[in-house]
Design an enzyme around this catalytic site. Structure first.
Site, PDB file in Angstrom:
ATOM      1  N   SER A   1       0.851  -1.249   0.275  1.00  0.00           N
ATOM      2  CA  SER A   1       0.026  -0.105   0.006  1.00  0.00           C
ATOM      3  C   SER A   1       0.879   1.235  -0.111  1.00  0.00           C
ATOM      4  O   SER A   1       0.293   2.421  -0.169  1.00  0.00           O
ATOM      5  CB  SER A   1      -1.037  -0.081   1.256  1.00  0.00           C
ATOM      6  OG  SER A   1      -2.035  -0.792   0.913  1.00  0.00           O
TER       7      SER A   1
ATOM      8  N   LYS B   1       0.300   3.355  -2.789  1.00  0.00           N
ATOM      9  CA  LYS B   1      -0.914   4.339  -3.128  1.00  0.00           C
ATOM     10  C   LYS B   1      -0.347   5.755  -2.967  1.00  0.00           C
ATOM     11  O   LYS B   1      -1.208   6.528  -3.470  1.00  0.00           O
ATOM     12  CB  LYS B   1      -1.945   4.008  -1.973  1.00  0.00           C
ATOM     13  CG  LYS B   1      -2.563   2.545  -2.048  1.00  0.00           C
ATOM     14  CD  LYS B   1      -3.357   2.103  -1.017  1.00  0.00           C
ATOM     15  CE  LYS B   1      -4.080   0.648  -1.320  1.00  0.00           C
ATOM     16  NZ  LYS B   1      -4.438  -0.312  -0.325  1.00  0.00           N
TER      17      LYS B   1
ATOM     18  N   TYR C   1      -3.551  -2.647 -10.305  1.00  0.00           N
ATOM     19  CA  TYR C   1      -3.453  -2.298  -8.722  1.00  0.00           C
ATOM     20  C   TYR C   1      -2.562  -3.440  -8.132  1.00  0.00           C
ATOM     21  O   TYR C   1      -1.798  -3.172  -7.371  1.00  0.00           O
ATOM     22  CB  TYR C   1      -4.799  -2.267  -8.257  1.00  0.00           C
ATOM     23  CG  TYR C   1      -4.997  -2.409  -6.667  1.00  0.00           C
ATOM     24  CD1 TYR C   1      -4.770  -1.089  -5.980  1.00  0.00           C
ATOM     25  CD2 TYR C   1      -5.032  -3.611  -6.009  1.00  0.00           C
ATOM     26  CE1 TYR C   1      -4.717  -1.002  -4.881  1.00  0.00           C
ATOM     27  CE2 TYR C   1      -4.875  -3.629  -4.749  1.00  0.00           C
ATOM     28  CZ  TYR C   1      -4.784  -2.291  -3.890  1.00  0.00           C
ATOM     29  OH  TYR C   1      -4.801  -2.282  -2.576  1.00  0.00           O
TER      30      TYR C   1
ATOM     31  N   VAL D   1       1.139  -3.563   3.826  1.00  0.00           N
ATOM     32  CA  VAL D   1       1.252  -4.783   4.478  1.00  0.00           C
ATOM     33  C   VAL D   1       2.371  -5.797   4.127  1.00  0.00           C
ATOM     34  O   VAL D   1       2.690  -6.871   4.727  1.00  0.00           O
ATOM     35  CB  VAL D   1      -0.005  -5.801   4.110  1.00  0.00           C
ATOM     36  CG1 VAL D   1      -1.254  -5.025   4.916  1.00  0.00           C
ATOM     37  CG2 VAL D   1      -0.388  -5.864   2.750  1.00  0.00           C
TER      38      VAL D   1
END
Ligand code: DON
Length: 307
Positions: free
Chosen positions: A66, A69, A191, A261
């Protein structure tokens, strides 16, 4: 104000944290991530004036998950500016990073770009603009770091793609509200590849340094975003970067941050440095357990935070 002795402080943190290495639970809902040893620990600080401090496994690459992101949101914000916020909000969710519950109440508009639903909207923006969104992102982090060997790990990407039911559900659900321009499965594909980018602590700290430097990347002098946008992206990290733990995290650490994560956390102190810590064991909110301790000790022992 003289700079703290970051080299000694990193050494002390490493020494004092050693008994805690291996704590937390390595993510296993993406099977390939479960193969990483929980005992790894790395930390790196890169200052805006070019100094690099490192400890432990700071040069070992890991799955940024993440943390991608942050870079994806930066690219989408570069492209769309404030109109990005028509499709994704700027409020903390108070829910888990992969939660679906708010999406129905809030008509398919995710709370923020750092939870999975919001990141999928951001990736949708990138998929519309670029033939391959994940390639655009890989090229972006290569530019920010000056490291042409950075890439995504195909095994990690395929492992997540084979277990992406929850994210697929989110993408299709948002499509049903008209908040997905591209086919949901193409967005999921990009993604999962962007989450599978591998970088080490030094590279991640270097890549995030533009946020601490008025939007300019010290690595290549590129004005990545204007100073006001760097402020806004950092503010989003502060309120949303560690999901439903954001309040507790900022209470303990006092820095804007983004976690993944894979066990990495990147944080910035405007005007001074970017820091990245990696320890794969997670707490129940999906944030690195030992990584949070390391950052708490860093800001406590240096007396430096945004507060
Ligand atoms: O979508 C997922 O579930 C993962 N690829 C990324 C989640 C993540 O890193 C959350 N961070 N703490």
């Amino acid at each position: 104000m003289t700079s703290p002795d970051y080299a000694s402080i990193l050494d002390e943190i490493y020494r004092d944290l050693r008994p805690h290495f291996g704590r937390g639970r390595v993510a296993d809902y993406i099977p390939e991530l479960a193969n990483v040893r929980a005992e790894h620990f790395g930390m790196a600080i890169v200052t805006v004036d070019g100094h690099v401090y490192r400890s432990g496994d700071a040069d070992l690459r890991f799955s940024i998950q993440s943390i991608s992101k942050l870079f994806a949101c930066t690219l989408a914000f570069q492209l769309l500016g404030d109109s990005l916020w028509d499709r994704v909000g700027r409020e903390p969710s108070g829910n888990a990073f992969n939660s679906l519950v708010q999406l129905e109440f809030e008509a398919g508009k995710p709370r923020n770009p750092f939870i999975n639903a919001g990141a999928l909207v951001v990736t949708d923006v990138l998929c519309r603009r670029f033939v391959r969104a994940e390639t655009a992102l890989v090229e972006f982090v290569r530019r920010l770091t000056g490291e042409p060997s950075i890439d995504y790990d195909l095994r990690v990407a395929e492992s997540e793609l084979a277990h992406a039911e929850r994210n697929r559900a989110m993408a299709h659900f948002m499509a049903s509200f008209g908040n997905m321009d591209m086919p949901a499965d193409a967005v999921i594909d990009a993604y999962c590849r962007q989450c599978a980018i591998s970088m080490n602590c030094v590279e991640l700290a270097r890549a995030a340094l533009f946020l601490a430097n008025g939007g300019v990347s010290p690595a290549n002098g590129e004005q990545v975003v204007d100073a006001s946008s760097a402020k806004r992206l950092s503010a989003l990290m502060l309120t949303c970067g560690t999901y439903d733990a954001a309040g507790d995290f900022v209470y303990r650490v006092g820095l804007p941050a983004k976690s993944g994560v894979g066990g990495g956390i990147v944080a910035v102190l405007p005007g001074e440095f970017a820091v990245c810590v990696w320890s794969p064991g997670l707490d129940p909110t999906g944030n690195s357990q030992v990584g949070q301790m390391a950052l708490e000790w860093l800001t406590t022992r240096t007396g430096r935070s945004i507060f």
